[in-house]
Design a protein around this motif. Structure first.
Motif, short mmCIF file in Angstrom:
data_model
loop_
_atom_site.label_atom_id
_atom_site.label_comp_id
_atom_site.label_asym_id
_atom_site.label_seq_id
_atom_site.Cartn_x
_atom_site.Cartn_y
_atom_site.Cartn_z
N ASN A 163 4.05 5.74 2.06
CA ASN A 163 3.25 4.59 2.51
C ASN A 163 1.86 5.06 2.97
N ASP A 164 1.21 5.79 2.09
CA ASP A 164 -0.11 6.36 2.39
C ASP A 164 -1.07 6.06 1.23
N PRO A 165 -1.45 4.79 1.07
CA PRO A 165 -2.31 4.44 -0.06
C PRO A 165 -3.66 5.15 -0.04
N GLU A 166 -4.15 5.48 1.15
CA GLU A 166 -5.46 6.14 1.26
C GLU A 166 -5.46 7.49 0.55
N SER A 167 -4.33 8.18 0.53
CA SER A 167 -4.28 9.49 -0.11
C SER A 167 -4.45 9.39 -1.63
N PHE A 168 -4.18 8.22 -2.18
CA PHE A 168 -4.31 8.04 -3.63
C PHE A 168 -5.72 7.59 -4.03
N LEU A 169 -6.49 7.12 -3.09
CA LEU A 169 -7.81 6.56 -3.39
C LEU A 169 -8.72 7.49 -4.20
N GLU A 212 -7.66 3.87 -15.27
CA GLU A 212 -8.07 2.49 -15.48
C GLU A 212 -7.02 1.59 -14.83
N THR A 213 -7.45 0.39 -14.44
CA THR A 213 -6.52 -0.53 -13.77
C THR A 213 -6.54 -1.89 -14.43
N GLU A 214 -5.52 -2.69 -14.11
CA GLU A 214 -5.44 -4.04 -14.61
C GLU A 214 -6.45 -4.97 -13.94
N ALA A 215 -6.89 -4.59 -12.75
CA ALA A 215 -7.81 -5.43 -11.97
C ALA A 215 -9.22 -5.33 -12.54
N PRO A 216 -10.05 -6.32 -12.25
CA PRO A 216 -11.44 -6.27 -12.72
C PRO A 216 -12.20 -5.04 -12.25
N ASN A 217 -11.87 -4.55 -11.06
CA ASN A 217 -12.47 -3.30 -10.58
C ASN A 217 -11.45 -2.56 -9.72
N LYS A 218 -11.72 -1.30 -9.50
CA LYS A 218 -10.76 -0.45 -8.79
C LYS A 218 -10.63 -0.81 -7.32
N LYS A 219 -11.69 -1.35 -6.74
CA LYS A 219 -11.60 -1.77 -5.34
C LYS A 219 -10.59 -2.92 -5.19
N ASP A 220 -10.63 -3.89 -6.10
CA ASP A 220 -9.66 -4.98 -6.07
C ASP A 220 -8.24 -4.46 -6.29
N PHE A 221 -8.10 -3.55 -7.24
CA PHE A 221 -6.78 -2.96 -7.49
C PHE A 221 -6.26 -2.28 -6.23
N TYR A 222 -7.11 -1.50 -5.58
CA TYR A 222 -6.70 -0.76 -4.39
C TYR A 222 -6.25 -1.71 -3.29
N GLN A 223 -6.97 -2.78 -3.06
CA GLN A 223 -6.60 -3.73 -2.01
C GLN A 223 -5.23 -4.35 -2.31
N PHE A 224 -4.99 -4.72 -3.57
CA PHE A 224 -3.71 -5.30 -3.95
C PHE A 224 -2.59 -4.25 -3.83
N PHE A 225 -2.85 -3.05 -4.34
CA PHE A 225 -1.89 -1.95 -4.27
C PHE A 225 -1.52 -1.66 -2.81
N LYS A 226 -2.51 -1.57 -1.95
CA LYS A 226 -2.29 -1.28 -0.53
C LYS A 226 -1.44 -2.37 0.12
N GLY A 227 -1.74 -3.62 -0.17
CA GLY A 227 -0.97 -4.73 0.38
C GLY A 227 0.47 -4.74 -0.11
N MET A 228 0.66 -4.52 -1.41
CA MET A 228 2.02 -4.49 -1.96
C MET A 228 2.82 -3.32 -1.40
N LEU A 229 2.17 -2.17 -1.26
CA LEU A 229 2.84 -0.99 -0.72
C LEU A 229 3.24 -1.20 0.73
N ASN A 230 2.33 -1.73 1.53
CA ASN A 230 2.66 -1.98 2.94
C ASN A 230 3.78 -3.00 3.07
#
Length: 106
Positions: free
Chosen positions: A15-21, A30-48
């Motif tokens: 549960n350390d999404p920051e380490s993957f950033l 590459e991500t499914e999201a329009p940009n990596k920042k959006d992907f990261y926010q969604f990933f972080k929320g889902m992980l938490n």
């Protein structure tokens, strides 16, 4: 590629999404999201959320996609000790020195 996948797995289990950033921001990802920042926010929320509702340790099962015809797609499914279905599922596809990531919403 292997370092990116290994860090993705560690960040999910711990549960350390920051380490993957830093890995997420690399040119090979590459991500499914329009940009990596959006992907990261969604990933972080889902992980938490997955860790908040989990019981016991997370375990990983890498499973092939069960629908569609793309054999390069695998799901990194993270389970706990109590639930039948994964608490977090990440779609991973590798080709041409790129890794594509998508978070499956449940």
């Amino acid at each position: 590629m292997e370092k990116i996948k290994a860090q993705l797995i560690l960040s999910c289990i711990n549960n350390d999404p920051e380490s993957f950033l830093p890995f997420l921001m690399s040119a090979e990802v590459e991500t499914e999201a329009p940009n990596k920042k959006d992907f990261y926010q969604f990933f972080k929320g889902m992980l938490n959320h997955a860790h908040e509702s989990s019981e016991g340790e997370f375990t990983l099962k890498i499973e092939p996609q069960t629908w569609g015809t793309d054999k390069e797609v695998h799901h990194y499914n993270f389970y706990d000790t109590a639930h039948k279905h994964p608490l977090l599922s990440i779609e991973v596809k590798e080709n041409n020195k790129l890794i594509y990531l998508g978070v499956m919403p449940f």
